[in-house]
Enzyme design. Structure first.
Site, PDB file in Angstrom:
ATOM      1  N   CYS A   1       0.831  -1.208   0.000  1.00 11.13           N
ATOM      2  CA  CYS A   1       0.000   0.000   0.000  1.00 11.13           C
ATOM      3  C   CYS A   1       0.872   1.269   0.000  1.00 11.13           C
ATOM      4  CB  CYS A   1      -0.990  -0.036   1.153  1.00 11.13           C
ATOM      5  SG  CYS A   1      -2.367   1.103   0.944  1.00 11.13           S
TER       6      CYS A   1
ATOM      7  N   GLU B   1      -1.199  -8.670   4.330  1.00  8.98           N
ATOM      8  CA  GLU B   1      -0.971  -8.960   5.758  1.00  8.98           C
ATOM      9  C   GLU B   1      -2.286  -9.098   6.529  1.00  8.98           C
ATOM     10  OE1 GLU B   1      -2.228  -4.835   6.198  1.00  8.98           O
ATOM     11  OE2 GLU B   1      -1.149  -5.934   4.648  1.00  8.98           O
TER      12      GLU B   1
ATOM     13  N   HIS C   1      -3.555  -5.360   0.689  1.00  2.00           N
ATOM     14  CA  HIS C   1      -3.021  -5.669   2.016  1.00  2.00           C
ATOM     15  C   HIS C   1      -2.946  -7.184   2.242  1.00  2.00           C
ATOM     16  CE1 HIS C   1      -2.882  -1.650   3.975  1.00  2.00           C
ATOM     17  NE2 HIS C   1      -3.744  -1.366   3.012  1.00  2.00           N
TER      18      HIS C   1
END
Length: 253
Positions: free
Chosen positions: A110, A221, A219
């Site tokens: 990001c 994660e 994202h």
């Protein structure tokens, strides 16, 4: 011994004091699926600090953040919308340069993806949140709860023969979309790895003087234990930290 990845921190206010913070999900995903150790990098210091740090790290991961890259850093005279984090800008951009010069891997998520683009001479646009100017909405409505923001998803087409296509064994992914800014002009030497259906570049890669770069606008994660495709990003990180070529010739991870 496991390799060590440096993970950039952001400036945050805790109570009445400034703090240096990284969301745990970034550290957890990198260390678990990348099989590495992590050191958190405070967003203070200049180029000299970046040079000293780069000599001690096997690679660098740049996280997402609520803050935006300052427009002046990519040649935009407008002030743009904050929040901004000048300390992070200074350290991240310096570290990207020094790590790349040292031939060490740099991965971005990001904001980190956007930072890599800016260092390599690219620019950003800031009108991607609400579905306008020919773009789909790349962010959930402002009234959406934090967790539900990551339920805002869209499809991306992976570049045939690219790093992500080869590693995931797919030509398309469904990714979360939590950003208002994104790539306008692509930085020099970067190869497109994925595009949204509106044409926006969502991932890129590069090998610059032996430094392997990989960035994604989404994202991975966020709850990677529920998404094997997200785990691939961090497995590629682990491979790059160990000096392995993450190019498309490698088998599916």
């Amino acid at each position: 011994m496991k390799p060590v990845v440096g993970i950039i921190a952001c400036n945050r206010t805790v109570g009445v004091e400034n703090a240096h913070a990284v969301m745990e999900r970034y550290v957890s995903a990198a260390t678990v699926y990348g099989d590495c150790h992590a050191l958190l990098i405070p967003p203070i210091g200049g180029l000299a600090a970046a040079r000293a740090l780069s000599a001690r790290l096997d690679g660098l991961m740049l996280t997402g953040s609520p803050s935006n890259v300052q427009p002046g850093l990519y040649g935009d005279a407008e002030t743009g919308e904050g929040p901004f984090d000048p300390g992070r800008d200074a350290v991240s951009l310096a570290l990207i340069e020094t790590m790349t010069t040292a031939g060490k891997p740099v991965f971005g998520v990001c904001r980190g993806f956007q930072e890599i683009n800016v260092v390599l001479g690219g620019t950003l646009r800031r009108d991607l949140g609400y579905g306008q100017n020919g773009f789909i909405a790349h962010h959930a409505p402002d009234s959406t709860s934090f967790d539900q923001q990551f339920d805002h998803v869209h499809e991306v087409a992976l570049t045939p023969g690219g790093v992500l296509a080869a590693a995931c064994g797919k030509d398309r992914l469904i990714v979360n979309s939590v950003h208002y800014q994104g790539v306008d002009k692509l930085g020099e030497g970067l190869n497109v790895e994925a595009r949204a259906q509106d044409g926006l570049i969502e991932a890129f890669s590069a090998n610059i003087g032996g430094a392997q770069l990989l960035g994604v606008q989404w994202h991975p994660e966020w709850k990677p234990e529920q998404n094997p495709d997200s785990q691939v990003f961090f497995r590629l990180l682990g491979a790059a930290l160990r000096g392995q070529d993450i190019g498309a010739q490698h088998a599916k991870l």
